[in-house]
Design an enzyme around this catalytic site. Structure first.
Site, PDB file in Angstrom:
ATOM      1  N   HIS A   1     -48.989   4.328  14.650  1.00 54.35           N
ATOM      2  CA  HIS A   1     -47.549   4.568  14.608  1.00 54.35           C
ATOM      3  C   HIS A   1     -47.083   4.684  13.168  1.00 54.35           C
ATOM      4  O   HIS A   1     -47.888   4.631  12.237  1.00 54.35           O
ATOM      5  CB  HIS A   1     -46.776   3.526  15.419  1.00 54.35           C
TER       6      HIS A   1
ATOM      7  N   HIS B   1     -48.387   2.094  10.521  1.00 49.55           N
ATOM      8  CA  HIS B   1     -49.751   2.340  10.018  1.00 49.55           C
ATOM      9  C   HIS B   1     -49.740   3.542   9.074  1.00 49.55           C
ATOM     10  O   HIS B   1     -50.353   3.524   8.010  1.00 49.55           O
ATOM     11  CB  HIS B   1     -50.726   2.682  11.152  1.00 49.55           C
TER      12      HIS B   1
ATOM     13  N   CYS C   1     -52.753 -17.549  19.357  1.00 51.29           N
ATOM     14  CA  CYS C   1     -52.041 -16.321  19.760  1.00 51.29           C
ATOM     15  C   CYS C   1     -53.044 -15.174  19.777  1.00 51.29           C
ATOM     16  O   CYS C   1     -53.620 -14.837  18.741  1.00 51.29           O
ATOM     17  CB  CYS C   1     -50.901 -16.008  18.790  1.00 51.29           C
TER      18      CYS C   1
ATOM     19  N   CYS D   1     -52.012 -12.100  17.531  1.00 55.96           N
ATOM     20  CA  CYS D   1     -52.300 -12.216  16.087  1.00 55.96           C
ATOM     21  C   CYS D   1     -53.761 -12.542  15.842  1.00 55.96           C
ATOM     22  O   CYS D   1     -54.207 -12.515  14.699  1.00 55.96           O
ATOM     23  CB  CYS D   1     -51.478 -13.325  15.447  1.00 55.96           C
TER      24      CYS D   1
ATOM     25  N   CYS E   1     -44.831 -17.877  19.232  1.00 57.55           N
ATOM     26  CA  CYS E   1     -45.408 -17.171  18.093  1.00 57.55           C
ATOM     27  C   CYS E   1     -44.297 -16.403  17.377  1.00 57.55           C
ATOM     28  O   CYS E   1     -43.567 -15.650  18.014  1.00 57.55           O
ATOM     29  CB  CYS E   1     -46.487 -16.205  18.568  1.00 57.55           C
TER      30      CYS E   1
ATOM     31  N   HIS F   1     -44.881 -12.505  17.960  1.00 55.46           N
ATOM     32  CA  HIS F   1     -44.882 -11.921  19.306  1.00 55.46           C
ATOM     33  C   HIS F   1     -43.895 -12.578  20.267  1.00 55.46           C
ATOM     34  O   HIS F   1     -43.769 -12.153  21.410  1.00 55.46           O
ATOM     35  CB  HIS F   1     -46.294 -11.967  19.905  1.00 55.46           C
TER      36      HIS F   1
ATOM     37  N   LYS G   1     -37.361  -4.081  14.714  1.00 58.52           N
ATOM     38  CA  LYS G   1     -38.787  -3.919  14.474  1.00 58.52           C
ATOM     39  C   LYS G   1     -39.368  -3.125  15.629  1.00 58.52           C
ATOM     40  O   LYS G   1     -39.017  -3.335  16.785  1.00 58.52           O
ATOM     41  CB  LYS G   1     -39.465  -5.298  14.380  1.00 58.52           C
TER      42      LYS G   1
ATOM     43  N   LYS H   1     -44.012  -2.090  21.195  1.00 62.35           N
ATOM     44  CA  LYS H   1     -44.256  -1.373  22.444  1.00 62.35           C
ATOM     45  C   LYS H   1     -43.264  -1.825  23.503  1.00 62.35           C
ATOM     46  O   LYS H   1     -42.726  -1.025  24.251  1.00 62.35           O
ATOM     47  CB  LYS H   1     -45.677  -1.658  22.925  1.00 62.35           C
TER      48      LYS H   1
HETATM   49  N1  MSP Z   1     -56.223  -5.721  11.642  1.00 66.69           N
HETATM   50  C1  MSP Z   1     -55.210  -6.377  10.908  1.00 66.69           C
HETATM   51  C2  MSP Z   1     -55.390  -6.190   9.425  1.00 66.69           C
HETATM   52  C3  MSP Z   1     -56.696  -6.631   8.890  1.00 66.69           C
HETATM   53  S1  MSP Z   1     -56.857  -6.266   7.204  1.00 66.69           S
HETATM   54  C4  MSP Z   1     -58.195  -7.090   6.712  1.00 66.69           C
HETATM   55  C5  MSP Z   1     -53.841  -5.827  11.320  1.00 66.69           C
HETATM   56  N2  MSP Z   1     -53.845  -4.608  11.850  1.00 66.69           N
HETATM   57  S2  MSP Z   1     -52.565  -3.790  12.395  1.00 66.69           S
HETATM   58  O1  MSP Z   1     -53.077  -2.656  13.109  1.00 66.69           O
HETATM   59  O2  MSP Z   1     -51.681  -4.654  13.116  1.00 66.69           O
HETATM   60  O3  MSP Z   1     -51.865  -3.195  11.158  1.00 66.69           O
HETATM   61  C6  MSP Z   1     -51.109  -3.968  10.366  1.00 66.69           C
HETATM   62  C7  MSP Z   1     -50.464  -3.164   9.244  1.00 66.69           C
HETATM   63  O4  MSP Z   1     -49.732  -2.029   9.738  1.00 66.69           O
HETATM   64  C8  MSP Z   1     -49.393  -4.005   8.603  1.00 66.69           C
HETATM   65  O5  MSP Z   1     -49.812  -4.854   7.651  1.00 66.69           O
HETATM   66  C9  MSP Z   1     -48.561  -2.935   8.001  1.00 66.69           C
HETATM   67  O6  MSP Z   1     -49.238  -2.489   6.864  1.00 66.69           O
HETATM   68  C10 MSP Z   1     -48.553  -1.867   9.021  1.00 66.69           C
HETATM   69  N3  MSP Z   1     -47.388  -1.985   9.880  1.00 66.69           N
HETATM   70  C11 MSP Z   1     -47.370  -2.258  11.217  1.00 66.69           C
HETATM   71  N4  MSP Z   1     -46.095  -2.154  11.654  1.00 66.69           N
HETATM   72  C12 MSP Z   1     -45.264  -1.831  10.651  1.00 66.69           C
HETATM   73  C13 MSP Z   1     -43.927  -1.380  10.537  1.00 66.69           C
HETATM   74  N5  MSP Z   1     -43.091  -1.343  11.557  1.00 66.69           N
HETATM   75  N6  MSP Z   1     -43.511  -0.948   9.326  1.00 66.69           N
HETATM   76  C14 MSP Z   1     -44.355  -0.859   8.253  1.00 66.69           C
HETATM   77  N7  MSP Z   1     -45.611  -1.239   8.348  1.00 66.69           N
HETATM   78  C15 MSP Z   1     -46.049  -1.998   9.427  1.00 66.69           C
HETATM   79  O7  MSP Z   1     -52.864  -6.505  11.131  1.00 66.69           O
END
Ligand code: MSP
Length: 512
Positions: free
Chosen positions: A18, A21, A126, A129, A143, A146, A296, A299
């Site tokens: 999304h 990411h 959790c 997380c 949490c 979540h 924020k 889903k």
């Molecule tokens: N797998 C772990 C990270 C491990 S790193 C050793 C994780 N993954 S995640 O798929 O949840 O991605 C997290 C990252 O996506 C967040 O840290 C952030 O960089 C980004 N984002 C997820 N949602 C976001 C927003 N709504 N806005 C901006 N970035 C955010 O956590």
């Protein structure tokens, strides 16, 4: 030549990519390109986090083996990054054999040094997380990420003596102001470290979860996902395998993360590195969240913005531009389709697009489609040349300070000054009385625009390259000196670079 090593978090392979990411990955790509185009040697690492309970659950719901599930899911990220013009140097998957071996080696090393012990544990877990929470960390007994009640789990496990490194970490943070940025996040981590730090449970019994990297010293257990995942930052550049490659790139210059994963990166990771005898990364930079209509994205709220929808509608480069221009690094930003359309129309369609159109039309109509002679410079031209020469230095300095939006705005302000120059000297009128003077204006407008486009190239690599062709230029190094545009060079075919987006009535009214 300076080296620059930058990483993104590795994303949960289950998730559908999304805008959140995409944002972190585009930011890492833009920073990588700035460094590359400034002559630095760059290594940009991204990838996927593929172990743990969530992946195992999703695979069993689909009735496939976890590895097969990952192989099918990872493609969504890899394709998305290709689509978004991401040029990473390596894509790491935690199921890669090399990565698994590094995790085992480092676990064994820490175990041998006495920093891992076996104990019984009761904790609140959790699954979302993939971590345990202490009562203190919960909000309304749920949490904080979540908003779900957590399950109490009691089991024997292996623990990492994280507590042993608490003071060392506090001292390190205090002695290295650039270690955690922005400052607010650094203070947040220091605040967290004011409470006694517990030890970290780093294993999961296979009887509960078998999808993970087996502990090298106990085959009944797999490694906790975060301990596994964080090590990607060193395994991805050859730690324990290729000393030369590792010495070349480590320490990382930037770990880019979202603020949601601050504790794991600024507490777990540094203490793991202390225990493994590996130096700390230079900077861990936490950006804010993209909110969707002020919430924020999640889903369950159904407000997730999918990058594909946007790029299908508006193209990749405008989306990259918007994300870089509209987030103040470190703070949250709101994403709305109307906000996107307004920014696109004002900056890209009007300021940039109209300027290209004007220059191209006049040069094609009156100068046979070839860049005219620069001629004599008057006060207006000297001003344009002067601010054009300092522009790159200013913009790059802002980027080094992680003020990406200000850097973009500085370049766009210069673009607006070129428009004002055109409005003032009116080459479309001048052409009737003094063709050479009109040529001078067009040369200077085109050359100034070339400098601005070059600075926007890391953000919009495809569109700027195309537009550069439309004004008889091509991509060069980032800080290219004045005068690169050659008189007589031929303009490529003109195509409206940023067609306007029709705003709906409501947005128009809000704007007025
Ligand atoms: N797998 C772990 C990270 C491990 S790193 C050793 C994780 N993954 S995640 O798929 O949840 O991605 C997290 C990252 O996506 C967040 O840290 C952030 O960089 C980004 N984002 C997820 N949602 C976001 C927003 N709504 N806005 C901006 N970035 C955010 O956590």
């Amino acid at each position: 030549m300076k080296k620059f090593y930058i990483t993104t978090p590795i994303y949960y392979v289950n998730d559908e990519p999304h805008i959140g990411h995409a944002y972190t990955t585009i930011l890492a790509d833009v920073l990588s390109r700035y460094h590359r185009e400034a002559g630095d040697e760059v290594f940009f690492l991204t990838g996927t986090d593929e172990h743990g309970q969530k992946v195992s659950q999703a695979a069993s719901e689909r009735g496939v083996e976890p590895k097969k599930h990952c192989d099918e899911m990872v493609i969504r990220f890899q394709n998305m990054w290709k689509k978004l013009h991401i040029e990473n140097d390596h894509f790491i998957r935690t199921t890669d054999k090399d990565h698994q071996e590094v995790v085992k080696e480092i676990l064994q090393q820490i175990y041998d040094s006495g920093d891992i012990y076996f104990d019984e544990y009761t904790g609140l877990y959790c699954v979302g997380c993939e971590r345990f929470y202490t009562e203190k960390e919960l909000v309304d007994e749920k949490c904080p990420q979540h908003q779900e009640s957590l399950k109490e789990i009691k089991e024997t496990n292996y623990f990492f003596r994280m507590s042993k490194y608490q003071q060392q970490l506090i001292d390190y943070i205090n002695e290295h102001p650039e270690f955690i940025l922005p400052k607010t996040r650094r203070n947040e981590v220091l605040g967290f470290l004011r409470q006694p730090l517990g030890d970290l449970c780093i294993s999961r019994p296979k009887s509960r979860l078998s999808w993970g990297i087996e502990l090298p010293f106990d085959s009944d257990y797999v490694t906790y996902v975060w301990f596994d995942a964080l090590l990607n930052y060193v395994s991805g550049i050859g730690a324990k395998k290729d000393d030369k490659q590792f010495a070349k790139w480590w320490p990382a210059d930037y770990h880019l993360i979202g603020k949601d994963i601050l504790t794991t990166h600024c507490v777990y990771w540094p203490t793991m590195l202390f225990a493994a005898g590996i130096p700390q990364p230079r900077t861990i930079f936490a950006h804010g969240w993209w909110l969707s209509d002020e919430f924020k994205m999640s889903k369950s709220l159904g407000n997730v913005i999918k990058p594909l929808d946007l790029i299908d509608r508006y193209g990749v480069d405008p989306v990259r531009y918007f994300l870089m221009r509209d987030m103040v690094l470190g703070q949250d930003s709101n994403f709305s389709p109307d906000g996107f359309a307004l920014r696109y129309n004002s900056d890209l369609a009007n300021d940039l697009g109209n300027l290209v159109g004007r220059i191209s039309t006049l040069v094609r109509r009156h100068f046979d489609g070839k860049i005219p002679e620069p001629g004599e410079q008057s006060r207006e031209e000297t001003q344009l040349v002067e601010s054009g020469s300092t522009l790159a230095v200013e913009a790059i300095e802002l980027i080094h300070e992680m003020k990406m939006n200000d850097a973009v705005e500085t370049v766009m302000e210069y673009v607006r000054s070129i428009n004002r120059y055109m409005e003032k000297l009116m080459p479309w009128k001048l052409i009737k009385s003094d063709k050479a003077a009109a040529g001078t204006v067009l040369y200077h407008a085109a050359e100034s625009l070339r400098i601005a486009l070059q600075l926007l190239h890391p953000i919009m690599p495809v569109r700027t390259a195309k537009i550069l062709g439309m004004i008889g230029a091509s991509v060069t190094e980032l800080k290219s000196p004045w005068g690169q545009l050659k008189s007589g060079s031929k303009l490529s075919e003109f195509e409206v670079p940023f067609p306007r987006i029709e705003l709906n009535q409501k947005t128009k009214q809000a704007k007025e």
